[in-house]
Design a protein around this motif. Structure first.
Motif, PDB file in Angstrom:
ATOM      1  N   ASN A 120       0.884  -1.367   0.008  1.00  0.00           N
ATOM      2  CA  ASN A 120       0.265  -0.169   0.367  1.00  0.00           C
ATOM      3  C   ASN A 120       0.936   1.142   0.200  1.00  0.00           C
ATOM      4  OD1 ASN A 120      -2.539  -1.668   0.250  1.00  0.00           O
ATOM      5  ND2 ASN A 120      -2.846  -1.775   2.525  1.00  0.00           N
TER       6      ASN A 120
ATOM      7  N   LYS B 245       3.315  -3.344   5.815  1.00  0.00           N
ATOM      8  CA  LYS B 245       2.577  -3.645   4.300  1.00  0.00           C
ATOM      9  C   LYS B 245       2.378  -1.796   3.695  1.00  0.00           C
ATOM     10  CE  LYS B 245      -0.905  -3.072   7.774  1.00  0.00           C
ATOM     11  NZ  LYS B 245      -1.743  -3.356   8.453  1.00  0.00           N
TER      12      LYS B 245
ATOM     13  N   ASP C 136      -3.876   1.315  -2.741  1.00  0.00           N
ATOM     14  CA  ASP C 136      -3.998  -0.416  -2.796  1.00  0.00           C
ATOM     15  C   ASP C 136      -3.011  -0.790  -4.128  1.00  0.00           C
ATOM     16  OD1 ASP C 136      -5.849  -0.554  -4.160  1.00  0.00           O
ATOM     17  OD2 ASP C 136      -6.948  -1.461  -2.751  1.00  0.00           O
TER      18      ASP C 136
END
Length: 254
Positions: A3, A37, A238
């Protein structure tokens, strides 16, 4: 695919915010929660209420925040820092010591095949002549050098108290609510900019301390990120979808 995150306006160190230590710790916990992430993190201005670098002096405070940013860049996460109207005065420390990429003006960049226009938002279409004059003074290199001739204690007190006075002039220390497409200067600026830059998919700003997600055409979407004083909001991309989220303690999001 990892992300990409966008946030702004923490105003760390503000003398007008009585929950400053809690606020910084909450921001650090959020950054810690996304470190595995995140491909990149974009900090779109006014992360500090006043930031001025001296040759041999680091401003007091922000230790947890700066340490977490350094950890992120050591891990290979890109961290982009856009100067706002409160933290203009950066001269290399954040790049050399923390590994950040610092931007002093709006940037157009490609992220996962989408085109982004990123900026703090100050000075973009704002009709306030007093603010325009102050902005010119703050960006003037001679004025910046004169400030750094002062003792750091005096310079930091001047900057932090100026920022405090500015915030306390507002009701409850908060920005005015959304004024509508025709009156929001960032919206009108963006619509005008789109006429000559039709390739841009996302315009993302800070500065206004409101949360806004607006489709300006079938292709183009504009966002204002809220803040990390009261709202604790951020945007996440994303590679396919873009969301504005609120960081809630104890919740884990993808």
């Amino acid at each position: 695919m990892k992300n990409v995150y966008f946030l702004s306006d923490a105003h760390l160190g503000s003398l007008a915010i009585d929950h400053g230590r809690m606020q910084e710790r909450r921001l650090v916990r959020f950054l810690d929660s996304i470190k595995e992430k995140a491909k990149a993190i974009y900090l779109l201005g006014d992360m500090f209420d006043f930031w001025n670098e001296y040759k041999y002096v680091v401003p007091k405070g922000y230790t947890r925040f700066l340490g977490k940013l350094s950890e992120l860049t050591d891990m290979g996460v890109e961290v982009h820092f856009f100067t706002g109207n409160h933290d203009i005065w950066t001269y290399g420390y954040l790049e050399k010591e923390c590994g950040l990429t610092v931007h002093t003006k709006p940037e157009t960049t490609e992220i996962y095949d989408k085109v982004f226009y990123l900026a703090h938002g100050d000075g973009l279409g704002d009709p306030d002549n007093k603010f325009k004059l102050l902005r010119k003074v703050f960006h003037n290199r001679l004025c910046q050098r004169l400030l750094n001739f002062a003792h750091p204690w005096w310079g930091m007190q001047l900057g932090l108290n100026w920022a405090k006075h500015s915030r306390l002039k507002r009701a409850d220390g908060k920005e005015a609510p959304y004024m509508g497409e025709d009156k929001e200067f960032l919206v009108t600026y963006t619509k005008e900019y789109m006429k000559t830059h039709p390739d841009i998919d996302f315009f993302i700003y800070g500065h206004r301390h409101i949360e806004l997600d607006l489709m300006l055409s079938r292709k183009t979407r504009m966002m204002i990120l809220g803040d990390w004083i009261w709202q604790f909001t951020y945007a996440v991309f994303d590679g396919e979808h873009m969301f504005i989220e609120e960081y809630v303690e104890g919740e884990s999001r993808p």
